[in-house]
Design a protein around this motif. Structure first.
Motif, short mmCIF file in Angstrom:
data_model
loop_
_atom_site.label_atom_id
_atom_site.label_comp_id
_atom_site.label_asym_id
_atom_site.label_seq_id
_atom_site.Cartn_x
_atom_site.Cartn_y
_atom_site.Cartn_z
N THR A 74 0.83 -1.20 0.00
CA THR A 74 0.00 0.00 0.00
C THR A 74 0.86 1.25 0.00
O THR A 74 2.01 1.24 0.47
CB THR A 74 -0.94 0.03 1.22
N GLN A 75 0.30 2.33 -0.51
CA GLN A 75 0.98 3.63 -0.46
C GLN A 75 0.47 4.48 0.70
O GLN A 75 0.91 5.60 0.89
CB GLN A 75 0.74 4.38 -1.78
N ALA A 76 -0.44 3.93 1.46
CA ALA A 76 -1.04 4.69 2.56
C ALA A 76 -0.21 4.59 3.83
O ALA A 76 0.75 3.83 3.91
CB ALA A 76 -2.46 4.19 2.81
N THR A 77 -0.60 5.35 4.83
CA THR A 77 0.01 5.27 6.15
C THR A 77 -1.07 5.51 7.19
O THR A 77 -2.24 5.74 6.86
CB THR A 77 1.15 6.30 6.30
N LEU A 78 -0.69 5.45 8.46
CA LEU A 78 -1.62 5.72 9.55
C LEU A 78 -1.22 7.02 10.22
O LEU A 78 -0.06 7.19 10.62
CB LEU A 78 -1.61 4.57 10.56
N CYS A 79 -2.16 7.93 10.33
CA CYS A 79 -1.90 9.26 10.87
C CYS A 79 -2.56 9.39 12.25
O CYS A 79 -3.77 9.18 12.38
CB CYS A 79 -2.45 10.31 9.91
N LYS A 106 -2.54 -3.74 5.76
CA LYS A 106 -1.22 -3.69 5.12
C LYS A 106 -0.29 -2.74 5.86
O LYS A 106 0.91 -3.02 5.99
CB LYS A 106 -1.37 -3.26 3.66
N CYS A 107 -0.84 -1.64 6.35
CA CYS A 107 -0.02 -0.70 7.12
C CYS A 107 0.50 -1.34 8.41
O CYS A 107 1.59 -1.01 8.88
CB CYS A 107 -0.83 0.56 7.45
N LEU A 565 6.69 2.77 11.76
CA LEU A 565 5.69 1.73 11.48
C LEU A 565 6.13 0.85 10.31
O LEU A 565 6.05 -0.38 10.38
CB LEU A 565 4.34 2.37 11.18
N LYS A 566 6.63 1.48 9.25
CA LYS A 566 7.02 0.72 8.07
C LYS A 566 8.38 0.04 8.22
O LYS A 566 8.79 -0.74 7.37
CB LYS A 566 6.99 1.63 6.84
N ASN A 567 9.06 0.34 9.33
CA ASN A 567 10.29 -0.37 9.66
C ASN A 567 10.09 -1.33 10.83
O ASN A 567 11.05 -1.76 11.46
CB ASN A 567 11.42 0.61 9.96
N GLY A 568 8.82 -1.65 11.10
CA GLY A 568 8.53 -2.74 12.03
C GLY A 568 8.30 -2.37 13.47
O GLY A 568 8.30 -3.25 14.34
#
Length: 646
Positions: A74-79, A106-107, A565-568
């Motif tokens: 996904t290209q999204a994130t959590l804000c 996915k995020c 988040l995207k690094n775990g």
């Protein structure tokens, strides 16, 4: 491509990971260019032994696309949404995510893969009458995305490769990719419970057999929704009064914890030193069991009766003083069954019993001042029983069809009773509320279903504490419904009592929104015909051109959240500024499983390099744009493989 993926802040590419694992196991199945050779793969399968005409497979139109959708990053994130969070400093991992659940899952993947002990979901039943989700999927994709606010300024946040004319064209294509991701998130000893009725239960079992594997099927639990027809009339004169809970494990490591045995029915009127006991009949008349005989040692009277117990066992109980003989000849001996005899917890049975949905609906309405905010929520008591037998201590419970938030209330109730610290993660699509979908919720000021989810969690927290419970016992009519973005809970008039505020301080949760990435690089189009080195150089130029102006205005906390988040790193990470670093803002970050140092300054000072020398055993994350070639070389030499540049 790991370096490139990290620079692009990608969520895990599950398909690429599977191919990589396959390549390590069977390198001979791949060409010299590193591509999987279909012909070599077929030789391993040996199609002559498995003719296509005799192969069993559950297939439907769109299945391949649904699977591809699950594995597409996904290209999204959590804000983080601070204004709607409650006591975030004491949230301890409790999270509510507002957004489309496939993208939200996915995020979570990089940080929560293999860390969710229990998943409960109540997906649409595909009846055409569901309130939360448009489960007939008849809307065009763009109108659907606009309805759930999954687009912003015309930028699509979903991962559909093509616009097929319908978003989630049917129920199977909706549930399949979500279950694939759910399995990735479960711990090895994890379990998933899925609420369903007769409409889709047979197809759902076929999908779950494929996703979780048939040997990991645990049970198809049945629970009763109401005692009888209750005045309903149907054309075929049968009224369904049950629903199902499909239970699948991630692996054979899962087992239920069992049910704590109650002392109800046990007592100790004769002060027996062996403790509490209850009367247990030994005879089973008319059931075909063999006849056994016991002799009362005081009177010499013989008692012969049918029983499933052996003579050896009966004699043993007699010698232990555990048999009580009757005072008259019309009765049979009974034995004293001691509570201490039970070495194991009580077993769960597949017929769970009655959990009337009408009562659970009224309980929810009671939380909202008798406003009919949300129809037919699942019973808190039902979910509470599931979590008690499947989770403990610090386990995480995930619900990605959160609805009104029953899962959160059940988790909080469990923790309140057994003093554990289970955590919940809820995901709810922000579907708009209209007068047509829910007049009461609309009039109460709720604009989205997710607002009800958040507000219910606030009120459930308040209700769990004594002072809030005392306030809730007053006449419901004296209270008014409140908006979800209002920090009041079950307020009388327009004031909030001291007791309410104190109760809310003890438990909390954080709210996040699914949003477009904070980094423009996610829109960078890769030309995979080029070598990775060339791609990275091209990407660096793109970042320098497109993101320089952005970083000057960027929200540091939002950037940190997305990078971590995207690094775990889990969303409940703890961040403190590193005091020994004097000329850059370097943070020490720690979650339940890992820790690191991170800096998002636009340059790394030489003094910082010296000060980092004492921390070289830690992971260090920084921005590519902050480094010149010399600093990059020195950091790489200092941290080696623990340097992560984004």
């Amino acid at each position: 491509m790991k370096t490139l993926d990290r620079r692009l802040l990608k969520t895990p590419d599950l398909n690429a990971e599977r191919l990589e694992r396959l390549k390590k196991l069977f390198p001979d199945l791949f060409t010299l260019e590193g591509k999987l050779d279909p012909n070599e793969f077929k030789k391993v399968i040996d199609l002559d032994l498995v003719p296509e005409s005799e192969r069993f497979e559950f297939r439907w139109f769109g299945k391949s696309g649904a699977k591809r959708q699950a594995f597409t990053p996904t290209q999204a994130t959590l804000c983080y949404d601070k204004s709607r969070s409650v006591n975030p400093d004491t949230a301890t991992g409790n999270i509510i995510i507002e957004g489309e659940n496939l993208e939200a899952l996915k995020c979570l993947l990089a940080a929560y893969r293999g860390k969710i002990k229990c998943i409960y979901i109540d997906p649409p039943y595909n009846t055409g009458k569901d309130f939360i989700y448009s489960d007939n999927y008849t809307e065009g994709q763009q109108s659907y995305l606009e309805q759930i606010e999954a687009t912003k300024n015309g930028i699509k946040l979903d991962t559909n490769v093509e616009d097929g004319g319908r978003f989630h064209s049917n129920w199977l294509n909706m549930i399949y990719p979500r279950l694939l991701l759910a399995r990735e998130l479960l711990t090895d000893d994890g379990v998933i419970f899925i609420s369903i009725d007769d409409h889709e239960v047979h197809r759902l079992r076929n999908i779950c057999d494929e996703v979780f594997h048939e040997p990991n099927f645990i049970a198809q639990l049945v629970w009763t929704t109401k005692k009888g027809a209750q005045g309903m009339e149907t054309g075929r004169h049968i009224v369904p009064n049950h629903e199902y809970l499909l239970v699948y494990a991630k692996s054979t490591e899962f087992k239920f914890l069992g049910i704590e045995r109650s002392q109800a029915g046990f007592s100790n009127p004769d002060n027996d030193k062996r403790g509490l006991w209850k009367r247990q009949q030994m005879q089973r008349l008319g059931q075909g069991f063999p006849k056994r005989t016991l002799i009362d040692p005081k009177t010499g009277k013989k008692y012969t009766f049918e029983t499933p117990y052996t003579q050896t066992k009966l004699t043993k109980w007699l010698n232990e003083g555990s048999v009580l003989f009757p005072q008259n000849n019309t009765k049979y001996p009974i034995r004293k069954e001691f509570l201490a005899e039970y070495k194991n917890k009580k077993q769960l049975v597949s017929m769970l019993g009655l959990y009337p949905t009408k009562a659970s609906t009224q309980e929810l309405y009671g939380l909202f001042a008798d406003q009919k905010i949300f129809p037919n929520p699942k019973p808190v008591a039902l979910l509470k029983q599931l979590f008690e037998v499947a989770t403990e201590k610090n386990d995480i419970v995930l619900d990605f069809f959160a609805g009104s938030g029953t899962t959160a209330e059940a988790v909080l109730t469990c923790n309140h009773e057994d003093n554990h610290n289970r955590r919940f993660i809820l995901i709810q699509i922000p579907e708009r509320i209209t007068q047509k979908t829910s007049r009461a919720a609309y009039r109460a000021g709720f604009n989205k279903i997710s607002e009800i989810t958040i507000e219910r969690c606030k009120r459930a927290i308040c209700q769990l504490h004594k002072k809030a419970a005392q306030m809730c016992s007053a006449t419901p009519a004296k209270y008014h419904a409140v908006r979800a973005n209002d920090n009041s809970t079950l307020v009388k008039g327009n004031s909030m009592t001291t007791g309410d505020k104190e109760s809310l301080k003890k438990i909390g949760f954080k709210v996040y929104r699914l949003a477009k990435s904070n980094f423009m690089r996610v829109e960078f189009a890769l030309d995979y015909t080029q070598p990775e080195k060339v791609l990275i150089e091209t990407l660096n130029r793109y970042i320098k051109e497109k993101e320089t102006q952005f970083f000057n205005k960027a929200d540091e906390a939002a950037m940190l959240d997305e990078i971590l988040l995207k690094n775990g790193f889990m969303l409940d990470y703890i961040r403190t500024q590193c005091k020994i670093i004097s000329q850059n803002k370097v943070y020490e970050v720690k979650d339940q499983f890992k820790d690191c140092l991170i800096c998002v300054d636009d340059s790394i000072k030489p003094k910082t390099l010296e000060e980092l020398n004492s921390l070289k055993d830690r992971i260090f994350i920084c921005l590519e744009r902050a480094l010149d070639s010399t600093m990059k070389f020195n950091l790489d030499r200092l941290f080696k493989k623990k340097l992560l540049i984004v």
